[in-house]
Design a protein around this motif. Structure first.
Motif, mmCIF file in Angstrom:
data_model
loop_
_atom_site.group_PDB
_atom_site.id
_atom_site.type_symbol
_atom_site.label_atom_id
_atom_site.label_comp_id
_atom_site.label_asym_id
_atom_site.label_seq_id
_atom_site.Cartn_x
_atom_site.Cartn_y
_atom_site.Cartn_z
ATOM 1 N N GLU A 21 0.809 -1.221 0.000
ATOM 2 C CA GLU A 21 0.000 0.000 0.000
ATOM 3 C C GLU A 21 0.841 1.270 0.000
ATOM 4 O O GLU A 21 0.566 2.201 -0.759
ATOM 5 N N ILE A 36 0.067 4.255 -2.838
ATOM 6 C CA ILE A 36 -1.006 5.152 -2.406
ATOM 7 C C ILE A 36 -0.708 6.585 -2.820
ATOM 8 O O ILE A 36 0.421 7.074 -2.696
ATOM 9 N N ASP A 46 -6.078 8.857 -3.042
ATOM 10 C CA ASP A 46 -6.396 7.579 -2.397
ATOM 11 C C ASP A 46 -6.518 7.766 -0.890
ATOM 12 O O ASP A 46 -7.444 7.240 -0.252
ATOM 13 N N LEU A 47 -5.581 8.506 -0.335
ATOM 14 C CA LEU A 47 -5.576 8.741 1.105
ATOM 15 C C LEU A 47 -6.835 9.486 1.538
ATOM 16 O O LEU A 47 -7.450 9.143 2.560
ATOM 17 N N ILE A 76 -6.862 -0.298 -4.288
ATOM 18 C CA ILE A 76 -5.698 0.573 -4.435
ATOM 19 C C ILE A 76 -4.445 -0.266 -4.691
ATOM 20 O O ILE A 76 -3.589 0.090 -5.503
ATOM 21 N N ARG A 133 0.318 7.919 7.280
ATOM 22 C CA ARG A 133 0.949 6.923 6.401
ATOM 23 C C ARG A 133 1.833 5.965 7.204
ATOM 24 O O ARG A 133 2.906 5.554 6.766
#
Length: 216
Positions: free
Chosen positions: A89, A93, A97-98, A134, A181
């Motif tokens: 991921e 990412i 996406d986040l 994703i 993250r």
């Protein structure tokens, strides 16, 4: 038509409108859904494959009992699949996406806060599926979709065992880990959610007799 019949019957089974042990007859369901028997048969085959229906050829078709061991296995596998998505991921990412994942996490938190068990299950599935998509792993997304009905049906029948406070805390921690993250913390939160919080819900439901393993 079989997809529509499948979706409507699945919803009725998950909600308890069609309870465990309920006999399912092609002609009754066809009349109820306003369709022919062929789509109904296809839908029942899919529901049986997903563990929501039991079919004994030339005997009966009925809504399957809630098997708590099967639910435990589904929860464990759901968690393993989701955690598996984290390995790739961080590398793929993007900012949008986040933002999407964070918005989905907010929906899970809100559903838990107001004790909307049905909404919680749907939001949790959407969040887990988003991780798989994703990652670009269609197999994970399909597996989540397959496991989801079994888990959501249990949750609907064991609403009194739902620990909204613990669930909210986990998902809020997940939301923070996503924003930062922090893959390690995200994994840790998911392990707690599935191994402790959701598994504890199953244990409480069993101890309190909230869900029968077999129909009357």
């Amino acid at each position: 038509m079989s997809d529509e019949a499948y979706a409507r019957l699945q919803d009725a089974i998950i909600s308890g409108e069609l309870p465990p042990g309920e006999r399912l007859r092609d002609y009754d369901l066809a009349e109820r859904l306003g369709t022919s028997k062929t789509p109904i048969r296809h839908a029942l085959d899919r529901l049986a494959d997903h563990g929501l229906v039991e079919m004994q050829r030339n005997r009966y078709t009925r809504v399957a009992p809630i098997d708590l061991e099967r639910v435990r296995n589904a929860v464990d596998l759901f968690g393993d699949i989701w955690i598996g998505s984290l390995r790739h991921e961080k590398a793929v990412i993007e900012a949008d996406d986040l933002a999407h994942l964070t918005a989905l996490a907010d929906e899970v938190v809100e559903a838990a806060r107001v004790r909307d068990v049905a909404g919680f299950g749907i939001a949790l599935r959407s969040l887990a599926t988003a991780f798989a998509r994703i990652e670009g792993n269609g197999a994970r997304a399909a597996a989540i979709e397959r496991l989801d009905p079994q888990i959501r049906r249990f949750a609907q029948h064991a609403r009194d065992a739902f620990d909204a406070e613990a669930v909210s805390a986990c998902v809020e921690a997940l939301r923070v880990a996503l924003i930062e993250r922090d893959v390690v913390e995200t994994r840790s939160v998911l392990v707690t959610l599935f191994d402790d919080v959701l598994s504890g819900m199953i244990d409480r439901a069993e101890e309190r007799g909230l869900v029968r393993s077999d129909p009357e």
